[in-house]
Design a protein around this motif. Structure first.
Motif, PDB file in Angstrom:
ATOM      1  N   THR A  93     -13.299   4.367  -1.161  1.00 50.01           N
ATOM      2  CA  THR A  93     -12.964   3.343  -0.337  1.00 50.01           C
ATOM      3  C   THR A  93     -13.416   3.124   1.182  1.00 50.01           C
ATOM      4  OG1 THR A  93     -10.819   4.554   0.201  1.00 50.01           O
ATOM      5  CG2 THR A  93     -10.775   2.934  -1.548  1.00 50.01           C
ATOM      6  N   ARG A  94     -14.096   4.439   1.552  1.00 49.76           N
ATOM      7  CA  ARG A  94     -14.690   4.692   2.940  1.00 49.76           C
ATOM      8  C   ARG A  94     -15.844   5.389   2.602  1.00 49.76           C
ATOM      9  NH1 ARG A  94      -9.180   6.673   6.028  1.00 49.76           N
ATOM     10  NH2 ARG A  94      -8.734   7.552   3.896  1.00 49.76           N
ATOM     11  N   ALA A 154      -8.231   8.123  -2.867  1.00 47.53           N
ATOM     12  CA  ALA A 154      -9.452   7.543  -2.976  1.00 47.53           C
ATOM     13  C   ALA A 154     -10.523   8.502  -2.259  1.00 47.53           C
ATOM     14  CB  ALA A 154      -9.577   5.924  -2.455  1.00 47.53           C
ATOM     15  N   SER A 172     -11.600  13.944  -0.606  1.00 48.71           N
ATOM     16  CA  SER A 172     -10.633  12.746   0.095  1.00 48.71           C
ATOM     17  C   SER A 172     -10.091  13.914   1.159  1.00 48.71           C
ATOM     18  CB  SER A 172      -9.441  12.573  -0.691  1.00 48.71           C
ATOM     19  OG  SER A 172      -8.623  13.584  -1.481  1.00 48.71           O
ATOM     20  N   GLN A 188       0.693   5.596   3.016  1.00 48.90           N
ATOM     21  CA  GLN A 188      -0.296   4.501   2.428  1.00 48.90           C
ATOM     22  C   GLN A 188      -1.724   4.896   2.072  1.00 48.90           C
ATOM     23  OE1 GLN A 188       0.138   1.409   5.217  1.00 48.90           O
ATOM     24  NE2 GLN A 188       2.259   1.232   5.064  1.00 48.90           N
ATOM     25  N   ALA A 217       0.772  -1.136   0.097  1.00 45.23           N
ATOM     26  CA  ALA A 217       0.126   0.035  -0.003  1.00 45.23           C
ATOM     27  C   ALA A 217       0.836   1.124   0.049  1.00 45.23           C
ATOM     28  CB  ALA A 217      -0.750  -0.011   1.239  1.00 45.23           C
ATOM     29  N   VAL A 224      -9.673   1.009  -8.584  1.00 44.30           N
ATOM     30  CA  VAL A 224      -9.401   1.631  -7.103  1.00 44.30           C
ATOM     31  C   VAL A 224      -8.580   0.500  -6.179  1.00 44.30           C
ATOM     32  CG1 VAL A 224     -10.751   1.908  -5.073  1.00 44.30           C
ATOM     33  CG2 VAL A 224     -11.845   2.411  -7.145  1.00 44.30           C
ATOM     34  N   VAL A 225      -7.394   1.143  -5.632  1.00 45.96           N
ATOM     35  CA  VAL A 225      -6.557   0.348  -5.043  1.00 45.96           C
ATOM     36  C   VAL A 225      -6.969   0.601  -3.518  1.00 45.96           C
ATOM     37  CG1 VAL A 225      -4.112   0.195  -4.139  1.00 45.96           C
ATOM     38  CG2 VAL A 225      -4.774   0.681  -6.568  1.00 45.96           C
ATOM     39  N   LEU A 226      -7.217  -0.429  -2.723  1.00 43.00           N
ATOM     40  CA  LEU A 226      -7.593  -0.338  -1.294  1.00 43.00           C
ATOM     41  C   LEU A 226      -6.847  -1.357  -0.606  1.00 43.00           C
ATOM     42  CD1 LEU A 226     -11.269  -0.766  -0.006  1.00 43.00           C
ATOM     43  CD2 LEU A 226      -9.449  -1.434   1.371  1.00 43.00           C
ATOM     44  N   ASP A 227      -6.013  -0.684   0.455  1.00 38.41           N
ATOM     45  CA  ASP A 227      -5.002  -1.369   1.244  1.00 38.41           C
ATOM     46  C   ASP A 227      -3.895  -2.052   0.348  1.00 38.41           C
ATOM     47  OD1 ASP A 227      -5.534  -0.833   3.911  1.00 38.41           O
ATOM     48  OD2 ASP A 227      -7.046  -2.323   3.954  1.00 38.41           O
ATOM     49  N   CYS A 260     -16.007  -1.475  -0.173  1.00 39.19           N
ATOM     50  CA  CYS A 260     -15.346  -0.587   0.663  1.00 39.19           C
ATOM     51  C   CYS A 260     -15.556  -0.610   2.176  1.00 39.19           C
ATOM     52  CB  CYS A 260     -15.892   0.772   0.191  1.00 39.19           C
ATOM     53  SG  CYS A 260     -17.479   1.218   0.814  1.00 39.19           S
ATOM     54  N   ASP A 282      -5.112   4.738   0.089  1.00 32.90           N
ATOM     55  CA  ASP A 282      -6.083   4.091  -1.017  1.00 32.90           C
ATOM     56  C   ASP A 282      -5.944   4.783  -2.102  1.00 32.90           C
ATOM     57  OD1 ASP A 282      -6.804   2.355   0.742  1.00 32.90           O
ATOM     58  OD2 ASP A 282      -8.552   3.131   1.345  1.00 32.90           O
TER      59      ASP A 282
END
Lengths: 328, 429
Positions: free
Chosen positions: B88-89, B56, B355, B374, B28, B414-417, B119, B376
């Motif tokens: 992502t949140r 994100a 964001s 790190q 991440a 989308v990149v999450l963690d 998410c 998202d």
């Protein structure tokens, strides 16, 4: 802008003929005049031996009243019968939980029975428009009153009354007095009067009963009856519902009558030949004095008679536009 | 997993970075911008010419419909829609059925979110039990199970004393309070902005004072109690001015505007299109412009989705009888991009409101593309045309602005963690 165009076009065919009658907005002066002229041709039918014409023979008209009404429904029923239509009356009590679905289901059921025209009264503003645009566009919809939005057949019979008694609309000053906030009749009257070219439309009421921004329709707003009546040609009184007291709109009927009731002495402020109108049913001693309601300047009872002719005009015109569209 | 994101336009509102540059990730963590670190061997490279890379999104207020009627949506459907929209949140509204007023209900929601694996869900707890405005909820317990704030949504409190105590208690628990200011009596029965449009359409109006009166009361109580306050879904120019003044006085006050109120006005009600029946009502063009201006200036720090999914039948009714709300998570990005095209907003301002702004409201670390962070990530193709329809919609909501219309700009990945949680191309296959 696009949305505005859409609204106006819902009730018209591609070549500008009526196929529904939802409201006055978007209708031309020529079309309103055509309605009045057509109504004129029906106006004396009541005195003839045979009170029928075959314009809607073989057609089924369904009166769908989601809100109680005796008089309006009766005149629509008579109008349809004089046009030789088959008439079905339905009084529908809506459940508040699933209003939308009930409305949709009811209408689709009626459509499946091949009804040709729905005369609709509903407590929600925009209901007739919703039905015509979303549910049953191929059934001619006549708006018999939707919420506070419009009551266009009432407005047209009022225009018919004014034209009969005043000859034309040119140069007229008209005052509409009373509960404008809750009045669909007033909203339609204002639009019709402006389109037909009267000189001035005034609205007269306490601030609690004047819709915000109503001047955007081109009316002059008065809170004093004496000023609002000065030199007008037509006085239209609106019915005051008793429940307005509990909503804190007004302190009492008595006080309302004192401030806004049309009495003989106040009527003298208007032009000597001014006519007095009321969509009925009247509250004697609340919005109008008996002596005025029954007096020589009152045309309240004539209005009722014109209602049938005007509704016949609108129904026959909308049906013919709808049939033209269906055949294409 | 080591990834190199090559040739994208990096947009980082936290630093003001706006540059075409490579970005290298290890898990991440951002390990380098520009050249890769010595000896960095990427397992995967993404070629992102013409695309944007940015932290994100975080949504401050969306309805996930769980617990509640599943025909309007489920946690799975709505969190997947959120992810596809670049979030992502997401903060989950408290007015579920039953409301998020106990640790058990919230914990169950958290468990389901975990299982869904889309998410992350940040629950907003109820300020009072059952949102009924009388008894305080167990706020400390709500916080323990992950509530990020408490709110009574649009439900009234019994009286100002309960307000005062509730805010004091929330402050004690270090929980921010989300306000949806609305005076119950002034708004009652209304469905449209009180003004010429509503008057002409015969719709019962909701005056601006329904919002500003409640807001004034809330601000006074915020000042008295010292609670951290966030005002959600502001609709009027006058409210913005009140927030501006409060912020200038140093009160701990933030605000957001819902997507619908940045895009639309009460002019849309012409024709009675029930899609535009929302709460608070869409107001005038001058209100919309004031909200945009406040967003540009940072007085309003965030754009929220206001996501409230409905089945099609909920909107198939005359305007006032239809259910209020819009379903927006999946189409928020293209709609905001349309504001960029009209030059009503700049790209970094827009992205900050999705964001950085929401993170500040929630007291979370500000997401950033800087080395060592790190974040998202979301990859956006601002030019890509697409259509949201039965096939591409992940949300159960059918009350979508721009439904079945051509939208420009799409969330690509989308990149999450550190994992690729969403990819538009994978979804198309």
């Amino acid at each position: 802008m696009e949305a505005k165009k859409r609204t106006c076009q819902v009730q018209l065919t591609a070549d500008g003929r009526l196929k529904h009658f939802l409201g006055i907005q978007g209708l031309s002066q020529a079309l309103l005049t055509e309605i009045l002229d057509t109504a004129e041709s029906f106006a004396n039918m009541g005195e003839q031996a045979v009170k029928k014409v075959p314009l809607l023979r073989g057609r089924t008209v369904v009166n769908l009243f989601f809100e109680n009404s005796t008089r309006t429904r009766a005149t629509f029923e008579l109008a349809a019968k004089r046009l030789s239509a088959d008439v079905l009356n339905l009084d529908i009590k809506t459940s508040s939980t699933a209003k939308g679905e009930t409305l949709m289901d009811t209408l689709q059921n009626m459509e499946a029975m091949h009804a040709d025209m729905f005369v609709v009264r509903h407590a929600d503003s925009g209901a007739a428009h919703f039905i015509a645009s979303q549910i049953t566009p191929r059934v001619a919809i006549i708006n018999a009153g939707d919420g506070r939005h419009a009551h266009p057949t009432q407005a047209m019979l009022d225009m018919f009354t004014i034209r009969r008694h005043k000859g034309s609309f040119e140069g007229l000053k008209v005052a509409i007095v009373g509960d404008l906030l809750h009045s669909r009749v007033a909203r339609s009257q204002i639009r019709a009067l402006s389109t037909l070219g009267v000189e001035e439309v005034r609205v007269v009421a306490p601030k609690t009963l004047i819709p915000t921004g109503i001047d955007s329709l081109g009316v002059k707003v008065f809170t004093r009856l004496e000023q609002g009546l000065k030199d007008v040609d037509v006085v239209i009184m609106l019915r005051l519902q008793k429940e307005r007291m509990s909503g804190a709109f007004l302190p009492s009927e008595n006080e309302f009558y004192h401030q806004y009731g049309l009495t003989q002495s106040r009527l003298r402020l208007a032009k000597p030949d001014a006519i007095v109108m009321h969509p009925g049913p009247i509250n004697r001693g609340v919005e109008i004095e008996s002596a005025v309601a029954d007096g020589p300047q009152s045309v309240i009872l004539q209005q009722v008679g014109y209602g049938i002719a005007t509704r016949m005009a609108v129904m026959s015109m909308a049906m013919s536009g709808q049939l033209q569209e269906r055949s294409q | 997993m080591k990834r190199s994101l090559l040739g994208g336009r990096l947009l980082d509102p936290s630093t003001g970075l706006d540059q075409i540059m490579d970005l290298h990730l290890e898990g991440a963590e951002v390990v380098a911008l520009g050249r890769p670190p010595q000896g960095f061997a990427a397992d995967e490279t993404w070629s992102l010419q013409g695309q944007w890379v940015t932290p994100a999104f975080i949504d401050l207020s969306c309805h996930l419909r769980e617990p509640g009627p599943s025909y309007k949506g489920t946690l799975l459907s709505e969190t997947q829609a959120a992810l596809a929209g670049g979030f992502t949140r997401v903060c989950a509204r408290a007015d579920t059925q039953p409301p998020l007023d106990s640790a058990a209900v919230v914990q169950s929601l958290q468990d389901k979110a975990q299982q869904a694996g889309a998410c992350r869900v940040l629950p907003l707890g109820a300020l009072t039990q059952g949102l009924q405005g009388q008894l305080l909820s167990n706020m400390a317990a709500l916080k323990r199970v992950g509530c990020v704030a408490v709110t009574n949504m649009r439900e009234p409190l019994q009286d100002n004393l309960v307000w005062r105590r509730g805010l004091e208690y929330a402050a004690t628990c270090d929980l921010p309070v989300f306000f949806y200011p609305e005076d119950e009596a002034l708004a009652q029965g209304g469905c449209a902005h009180e003004g010429a449009q509503a008057s002409q359409l015969g719709l019962q109006g909701i005056p601006q004072t329904a919002e500003t009166l409640a807001l004034a009361r809330d601000l006074l109580l915020v000042e008295q109690t010292g609670v951290i306050a966030h005002f959600s879904h502001l609709s009027c120019a006058a409210s913005v001015e009140m927030i501006r003044t409060a912020q200038a006085q140093g009160l701990p006050v933030t605000a957001d505007v819902a997507l619908s109120h940045l895009l639309f006005t009460d002019a849309c009600l012409q024709g009675y299109d029930s899609l535009y029946h929302v709460q608070p009502p869409l107001r005038s063009e001058s209100d919309r412009l004031a909200l945009l201006q406040a967003l540009r200036e940072g007085v309003v720090g965030a754009v929220s989705s206001g996501h409230l999914p409905h089945e099609a039948a909920a909107k198939m009714a005359p305007f006032a009888a239809s259910e209020p709300g819009m379903s927006t998570l999946q189409v928020l990005l293209p709609h905001l991009l349309s504001l960029l095209q009209q030059e009503q907003l700049q790209p970094l301002q827009m992205l900050a409101s999705l964001s950085q702004g929401p993170a500040k409201v929630l007291g979370l670390p500000v997401p950033s593309l800087q080395v060592g962070q790190q974040p998202d990530l979301v990859v956006i193709d601002p030019q890509r045309d697409w259509v949201l329809d039965e096939e591409s919609s992940l949300s159960a909501g059918r009350n979508v602005p721009g439904w079945q219309a051509c939208l420009q700009g799409r969330v690509e990945r989308v990149v999450l963690d550190g994992r690729l949680a969403w990819s538009v191309d994978a979804s198309c296959e």
